[in-house]
Scaffold this active site. Sequence first.
Site, short mmCIF file in Angstrom:
data_model
loop_
_atom_site.label_atom_id
_atom_site.label_comp_id
_atom_site.label_asym_id
_atom_site.label_seq_id
_atom_site.Cartn_x
_atom_site.Cartn_y
_atom_site.Cartn_z
CE LYS A 38 11.57 -17.63 26.61
NZ LYS A 38 12.09 -17.74 28.07
CD GLN A 74 10.80 -17.21 31.47
OE1 GLN A 74 10.60 -17.59 30.55
NE2 GLN A 74 11.73 -16.26 31.65
CG ASP A 89 16.96 -21.48 28.77
OD1 ASP A 89 16.73 -21.00 27.61
OD2 ASP A 89 16.43 -21.60 29.68
#
Lengths: 363, 363
Positions: free
Chosen positions: A125, A169, A192
Site C-alpha cells: 500500500k 490493517q 476502507d
Amino acid sequence: MNLADCSSHSATARLLHFGSPGAIYLRRFVGSLHVGRCGSNPTHVKTLRLRSNPPKTLTVTAAMASEAEVAASAKIIDGKMVAKEIRDEITTEVSRMKDAIGVVPGLAVMLIGERKDSATYVRNKKKACESVGINSFEVRLPEDSAETEVLKFISDFNDDPAVHGILVQLPLPKHMNEQNILNAVSIEKDVDGFHPLNIGRLAMRGREPSFVPCTPKGCIELLHRYGFQIKGKKAVVIGRSNIVGMPAALLLQREDATVTIVHSRTQNPEQIVKEADIVISAVGQPDMVRGTWLKPGAVVIDVGINPVEVRRLPLRLVGDVCYEEARKVVSAITPVPGGVGPMTIAMLLSNTLSSAKRIHNFQ
Amino acid sequence: MNLADCSSHSATARLLHFGSPGAIYLRRFVGSLHVGRCGSNPTHVKTLRLRSNPPKTLTVTAAMASEAEVAASAKIIDGKMVAKEIRDEITTEVSRMKDAIGVVPGLAVMLIGERKDSATYVRNKKKACESVGINSFEVRLPEDSAETEVLKFISDFNDDPAVHGILVQLPLPKHMNEQNILNAVSIEKDVDGFHPLNIGRLAMRGREPSFVPCTPKGCIELLHRYGFQIKGKKAVVIGRSNIVGMPAALLLQREDATVTIVHSRTQNPEQIVKEADIVISAVGQPDMVRGTWLKPGAVVIDVGINPVEVRRLPLRLVGDVCYEEARKVVSAITPVPGGVGPMTIAMLLSNTLSSAKRIHNFQ
C-alpha cells in the site's frame, strides 16, 4: 500446464466466509492434489475494446490450449492493466490538485503486530501511494499494545489535516475489539468503507456512501471499464462477507441487477450460479466453482486468491473458480492472480484521492 | 365473491417502488376492472399450531370456496391475531417495568401537515400506545412550518428522558429535507429503524441494529411465530424500498435464507418468484403476483395494501398477490387486510418497549 485438476479441490469444497476484513487473505489449502489439467499460462493474445474516454484498444491474454479450446475460450478481464490505467489517472489528478491548491492527499496506515502477510500488504500500500504521489503515513505498534494506544493514534489521524484516509490493517491482535477500533475512524476518512454508516448508505436508495469498500468497488469497476451491462442482468454473489460479498451485492443492486447471494447455507448453489449472467465469487475456496456451474456466456469476477500446494511444485495461486473449465464456458473472466487483486489497492488510492477532494472541496 | 378478476389488475402490472417511507401507503388503482372471481370472504375455519412459549393452538380462517378448492387451500397467516398476541405480551412487560423501576415507555410522534392518511396513521399509533400502556407524545405542526422548527422538537425529544422512541410521520411537506430530519433523530430512539447506521448494522454480519424497521420485522415475526423455517430456504423479496423490501431481504439473509430481490428492472420476475419457498411482496401493485408465479407449497407474506375500485361497489383493499389464485397453490399466505398491516404497529410498540428497556438497562 499439467498442474492440478479442479475436481480434486472441489471434492472438499465448502462455502466459507473470509476470516476477517482487510485485504484479501490467502488461505492455505491443505490436502493432496492430483496432477491434472488446471492452471493458466497466458500466451494467447486477443484484443478487446475497453469502455473509457477516449476509448482505447487494449491487448488482453487468454490461456493457451488446443486450437479447438482457444476458439471457445473467454476474454480475460485484465485487472492488472485496468489498475495501472486507474493509477495513471490518479497520478494526473494528484498532480493537478497539488498544482491548483497545494494539497497532497495523505493515507495513514496502521499495522499492529508482526503478521508477515499484513506487513506485506502494508508495504504494498505504501509503495502504491508513492507511485501515484499520495503521501503515506505509517504507524507500527507491537502485538501487545493497548487498545487505548491504537485509539489515540486514530484520534490524532482523525484531527490531522494532512491525512485524508485512515486504514487499520486487519486482522487485529486478539485482545483488541475490532468494532471499537474501526468505529473510531472518522466516517470522513474511512477509505476502507467498512463503517456501518457507509454500508447502510450503500444499501439505501437515495443515499450515497462516503466510500465504497475497495475490493467490491474494484469488481464493479472492472465490469464498467470493460463495458459489461449490469442493469437488468441476473447476478450471483458467492459469499456474504462484510468486506466483499455483501457490499458487492449491494453495489450490483444499486446498478439494477437482480441479485442473489449464495452462501454456506444455500442449497444447490450450482443451480443458482448456473442462472447468473454475472458471477462474483468471494469465498476463498480453491476452484470451488466448476465449469458446469456456469451459464454459457456469463461474466465471472473471481475475488478468491487461494494458495494451493502441489507436491514438489512451488505454491500456486488459484481463484474460487476453476479457471480452465470456466474459460471454455463463459464470455469473460478475471484471472488469478492479475484480476481483482490489483484493483483493490487501486480503489484504495481512488478513495483516498476522493476523500482529499471532498475535504478540500476540489473538483 | 364476484368482485374482481386478478387478470384485469395484472394486465397493467408493473413493479413500482413505494413512494416514500413511513407506514404502508394506499395507492389508488385507476382502471376498469372486470367483474370476476377474486376477493376473499373468510369463513372456512382451520386450526394451526403457532410456535410460541407456551405453544398455543389458534383458530385461523381460510377463504371459502368449493369443496375441491378448500382441500387445496392455504393456511391463512393471521396477522391480526398475532399482533394482538404481541400487544398482550407488551402490555405485560410495560406493567412489569413500571412496577419494578417506575418507568413507563414513551413514544413521541410528529405530524407535519394536514394529510388525512397521515393523521389516521398517527391516531392509530396513539391508540395502540394507549392500549398497551405506553405513553404517547404528539406534536402537530402546520404544513408551512420551518425545518428548523421540526429539528428543534426532535432535539428536545432526543434529550427528554420520558421519550424512548421518536417517529416522524412521513411523507414530509415538500420543502423539507427528509434526510436531514430523519438523521436528526437520535440513533438510540430511532424506533422506525430507518437510520442508515441501523440499516448498515442490519446488513453486516456480527453487528446488531438498535432497531429493525417495523414492517419487515413484522413479516419475519409472522414467519417465526408460525414456525416456518427460513434457514436454507430460497426467498424472494419483491420490491427494494428502504422501508420494506431492502430491510426484509437483509433480515432473511441474516436468518440464512438464500435471498433474491426482484424489482422494476428484473427480467422475467415470474420465473424467479416461482423458485421461491418464501415470497415477501412489497410493491403496492394490486394482484400483480399471479397464482402461476408461485411455487406449490410456498409461504407468501403480502405487504401490499392496495385499494381497488370496482364500479358501484365500495373501495376494496387487495394485496400485491392475487389471493384467490395464490391460496390454491401455496401452503400459507397472509390476507389483505389482516396480514402484515396489524403487525407494523405491533412492532413499533415492541421497538419502543425495547428502547425503554435498553435505556434503563431493564431485562
